[in-house]
Design a protein around this motif. Sequence first.
Motif, short mmCIF file in Angstrom:
data_model
loop_
_atom_site.label_atom_id
_atom_site.label_comp_id
_atom_site.label_asym_id
_atom_site.label_seq_id
_atom_site.Cartn_x
_atom_site.Cartn_y
_atom_site.Cartn_z
N LEU A 9 0.85 -1.18 0.00
CA LEU A 9 0.00 0.00 0.00
C LEU A 9 0.89 1.24 0.00
CD1 LEU A 9 -2.61 -1.28 2.57
CD2 LEU A 9 -2.81 -1.22 0.10
N THR A 10 0.42 2.31 -0.61
CA THR A 10 1.25 3.49 -0.83
C THR A 10 1.07 4.55 0.25
OG1 THR A 10 -0.46 4.60 -2.13
CG2 THR A 10 1.06 3.14 -3.33
N VAL A 11 1.99 5.51 0.26
CA VAL A 11 1.90 6.67 1.15
C VAL A 11 0.59 7.40 0.88
CG1 VAL A 11 2.90 8.91 1.70
CG2 VAL A 11 4.39 6.93 1.40
N GLU A 12 0.27 7.59 -0.37
CA GLU A 12 -0.97 8.29 -0.74
C GLU A 12 -2.19 7.57 -0.17
OE1 GLU A 12 -3.32 11.24 -2.15
OE2 GLU A 12 -1.13 11.21 -2.20
N TYR A 13 -2.21 6.27 -0.24
CA TYR A 13 -3.31 5.48 0.32
C TYR A 13 -3.46 5.78 1.81
CZ TYR A 13 -5.95 1.48 2.04
OH TYR A 13 -6.88 0.69 2.67
N PHE A 14 -2.35 5.73 2.54
CA PHE A 14 -2.41 5.95 3.98
C PHE A 14 -2.75 7.40 4.32
CE2 PHE A 14 0.13 1.98 4.18
CZ PHE A 14 -0.77 1.26 4.94
N LYS A 42 -4.26 -4.27 13.15
CA LYS A 42 -4.70 -5.26 14.14
C LYS A 42 -3.65 -5.50 15.23
CE LYS A 42 -7.23 -7.48 10.45
NZ LYS A 42 -6.65 -6.88 9.27
N GLY A 43 -2.90 -4.42 15.57
CA GLY A 43 -1.88 -4.54 16.60
C GLY A 43 -0.65 -5.30 16.17
N GLU A 44 -0.58 -5.68 14.91
CA GLU A 44 0.55 -6.46 14.36
C GLU A 44 1.19 -5.62 13.25
OE1 GLU A 44 3.17 -9.33 14.29
OE2 GLU A 44 1.41 -9.48 15.58
N PRO A 45 2.23 -4.83 13.58
CA PRO A 45 2.79 -3.86 12.63
C PRO A 45 3.17 -4.42 11.27
CG PRO A 45 3.78 -3.60 14.79
CD PRO A 45 2.93 -4.84 14.84
N LEU A 46 3.58 -5.65 11.19
CA LEU A 46 4.05 -6.20 9.91
C LEU A 46 3.05 -7.13 9.26
CD1 LEU A 46 7.78 -6.83 10.87
CD2 LEU A 46 6.79 -4.88 9.64
N VAL A 47 1.79 -7.04 9.64
CA VAL A 47 0.77 -7.93 9.09
C VAL A 47 0.68 -7.84 7.56
CG1 VAL A 47 -1.21 -6.37 9.36
CG2 VAL A 47 -1.56 -8.83 9.46
N TYR A 48 0.96 -6.66 7.00
CA TYR A 48 0.93 -6.48 5.54
C TYR A 48 2.33 -6.37 4.93
CZ TYR A 48 -3.99 -5.73 6.38
OH TYR A 48 -5.30 -5.89 6.78
N GLY A 49 3.35 -6.66 5.72
CA GLY A 49 4.72 -6.66 5.22
C GLY A 49 5.48 -5.39 5.57
N GLU A 50 6.79 -5.48 5.45
CA GLU A 50 7.69 -4.38 5.80
C GLU A 50 7.50 -3.17 4.89
OE1 GLU A 50 10.29 -2.15 7.81
OE2 GLU A 50 9.73 -4.17 8.43
N SER A 51 7.30 -3.38 3.60
CA SER A 51 7.13 -2.27 2.65
C SER A 51 5.90 -1.44 2.98
CB SER A 51 7.06 -2.78 1.22
OG SER A 51 8.26 -3.38 0.84
N ARG A 53 4.42 -1.28 5.86
CA ARG A 53 4.68 -0.63 7.14
C ARG A 53 5.48 0.66 6.95
NH1 ARG A 53 2.95 0.32 12.13
NH2 ARG A 53 4.65 0.76 13.51
N GLN A 54 6.50 0.61 6.10
CA GLN A 54 7.32 1.79 5.84
C GLN A 54 6.51 2.90 5.17
OE1 GLN A 54 10.31 2.42 7.11
NE2 GLN A 54 10.02 0.45 8.12
N GLN A 55 5.62 2.52 4.26
CA GLN A 55 4.76 3.50 3.60
C GLN A 55 3.84 4.17 4.63
OE1 GLN A 55 4.93 4.25 0.08
NE2 GLN A 55 6.82 3.15 0.50
N PHE A 56 3.31 3.39 5.55
CA PHE A 56 2.45 3.92 6.61
C PHE A 56 3.22 4.91 7.48
CE2 PHE A 56 1.24 3.37 11.14
CZ PHE A 56 0.02 4.02 11.09
N LEU A 57 4.42 4.54 7.91
CA LEU A 57 5.22 5.41 8.76
C LEU A 57 5.59 6.71 8.04
CD1 LEU A 57 7.51 2.78 10.49
CD2 LEU A 57 5.50 3.95 11.46
#
Length: 66
Positions: A9-14, A42-51, A53-57
């Motif tokens: 998922l992208t930065v724009e999405y988040f 769901k309290g699991e930071p890497l549930v959708y993968g590292e990439s 997660r980085q986009q979210f941050l």
Amino acid sequence: MRLHHSSTLTVEYFLRYAQLVMNSRELSVEETQQFMEDFFFKGEPLVYGESTRQQFLQAMAELLKY
């Protein structure tokens, strides 16, 4: 909204997702980030993968600039 674990998922999405959460729930950026950590991830930071997660941050960091 249906999500597949295979795509990043992208930065724009988040950014758009966070803006919807902030507007509908009248939350601050910090409260929105916590809500998304609990609800979206769901309290699991890497549930959708590292990439993803980085986009979210990155999106949260951009929101904090404003």
